[in-house]
Design a protein around this motif. Structure first.
Motif, PDB file in Angstrom:
ATOM      1  N   UNK A  27       0.864  -1.214   0.107  1.00  0.00           N
ATOM      2  CA  UNK A  27      -0.097   0.012  -0.041  1.00  0.00           C
ATOM      3  C   UNK A  27       1.013   1.245  -0.119  1.00  0.00           C
ATOM      4  N   UNK A  28       0.592   2.134  -0.920  1.00  0.00           N
ATOM      5  CA  UNK A  28       1.632   3.292  -1.077  1.00  0.00           C
ATOM      6  C   UNK A  28       0.849   4.707  -1.151  1.00  0.00           C
ATOM      7  N   UNK A  29       1.379   5.609  -0.641  1.00  0.00           N
ATOM      8  CA  UNK A  29       0.709   7.015  -0.962  1.00  0.00           C
ATOM      9  C   UNK A  29       1.835   8.005  -1.019  1.00  0.00           C
ATOM     10  N   UNK A  30       1.600   9.097  -1.774  1.00  0.00           N
ATOM     11  CA  UNK A  30       2.789  10.337  -1.679  1.00  0.00           C
ATOM     12  C   UNK A  30       2.289  11.497  -0.815  1.00  0.00           C
ATOM     13  N   UNK A  31       3.219  11.914  -0.226  1.00  0.00           N
ATOM     14  CA  UNK A  31       2.808  13.181   0.638  1.00  0.00           C
ATOM     15  C   UNK A  31       4.070  14.169   0.699  1.00  0.00           C
ATOM     16  N   UNK A  32       3.684  15.223   1.315  1.00  0.00           N
ATOM     17  CA  UNK A  32       4.995  16.081   1.659  1.00  0.00           C
ATOM     18  C   UNK A  32       4.837  16.557   2.875  1.00  0.00           C
ATOM     19  N   UNK A  33       5.839  17.169   3.571  1.00  0.00           N
ATOM     20  CA  UNK A  33       6.222  17.726   5.007  1.00  0.00           C
ATOM     21  C   UNK A  33       6.871  18.720   4.845  1.00  0.00           C
ATOM     22  N   UNK A  34       6.543  19.703   5.768  1.00  0.00           N
ATOM     23  CA  UNK A  34       7.128  21.064   5.758  1.00  0.00           C
ATOM     24  C   UNK A  34       8.727  20.923   6.361  1.00  0.00           C
ATOM     25  N   UNK A  35       9.970  21.245   5.751  1.00  0.00           N
ATOM     26  CA  UNK A  35      10.940  21.201   6.424  1.00  0.00           C
ATOM     27  C   UNK A  35      11.723  22.494   6.314  1.00  0.00           C
ATOM     28  N   UNK A  36      11.722  23.343   7.332  1.00  0.00           N
ATOM     29  CA  UNK A  36      12.145  24.587   6.997  1.00  0.00           C
ATOM     30  C   UNK A  36      10.890  25.652   6.348  1.00  0.00           C
ATOM     31  N   UNK A  37      11.646  26.001   5.197  1.00  0.00           N
ATOM     32  CA  UNK A  37      10.549  26.903   4.459  1.00  0.00           C
ATOM     33  C   UNK A  37      10.298  26.143   2.998  1.00  0.00           C
ATOM     34  N   UNK A  38      10.784  24.982   3.239  1.00  0.00           N
ATOM     35  CA  UNK A  38      10.523  24.177   1.936  1.00  0.00           C
ATOM     36  C   UNK A  38       9.601  22.802   2.277  1.00  0.00           C
ATOM     37  N   UNK A  39       9.378  22.397   1.158  1.00  0.00           N
ATOM     38  CA  UNK A  39       8.511  20.911   1.728  1.00  0.00           C
ATOM     39  C   UNK A  39       9.574  19.707   0.985  1.00  0.00           C
ATOM     40  N   UNK A  40       9.363  18.714   1.710  1.00  0.00           N
ATOM     41  CA  UNK A  40      10.267  17.588   1.364  1.00  0.00           C
ATOM     42  C   UNK A  40       9.155  16.599   0.855  1.00  0.00           C
ATOM     43  N   UNK A  41       9.044  15.875  -0.169  1.00  0.00           N
ATOM     44  CA  UNK A  41       8.328  15.109  -0.905  1.00  0.00           C
ATOM     45  C   UNK A  41       8.653  13.705  -0.642  1.00  0.00           C
ATOM     46  N   UNK A  42       7.580  12.993  -0.255  1.00  0.00           N
ATOM     47  CA  UNK A  42       7.964  11.304  -0.069  1.00  0.00           C
ATOM     48  C   UNK A  42       6.836  10.356  -0.537  1.00  0.00           C
ATOM     49  N   UNK A  43       7.334   9.102  -0.465  1.00  0.00           N
ATOM     50  CA  UNK A  43       6.320   8.147  -0.673  1.00  0.00           C
ATOM     51  C   UNK A  43       6.364   7.152   0.513  1.00  0.00           C
ATOM     52  N   UNK A  44       5.188   6.954   1.083  1.00  0.00           N
ATOM     53  CA  UNK A  44       5.206   6.052   2.313  1.00  0.00           C
ATOM     54  C   UNK A  44       4.473   4.932   1.704  1.00  0.00           C
ATOM     55  N   UNK A  45       4.937   3.778   2.243  1.00  0.00           N
ATOM     56  CA  UNK A  45       4.568   2.409   1.845  1.00  0.00           C
ATOM     57  C   UNK A  45       4.459   1.532   3.069  1.00  0.00           C
TER      58      UNK A  45
END
Length: 64
Positions: A27-45
């Protein structure tokens, strides 16, 4: 059920990883989280129904 976050910068790489994992029963999903002033994008599985099911990306959790 352990969820694993794979931080992947390029959108086409995230899409490829999502496709591969989904075709292999994860099962997978894509997301983003705020790191400082930018967003880090990730795949969660995660793997449903597997105690402690965990995925590791070739010894690293960050793919650039």
């Amino acid at each position: 059920m352990n969820k694993t976050k794979l931080h992947i910068n390029l959108p086409q790489d995230r899409d490829a990883v999502v496709t591969i994992l989904a075709r292999n029963g994860y099962t997978v999903r894509q997301g983003k989280e705020k790191v400082g002033k930018t967003y880090a994008k990730y795949v969660e599985c995660w793997k449903e129904g597997e105690p402690g099911g965990n995925v590791r990306a070739a010894g690293a959790d960050r793919i650039d």
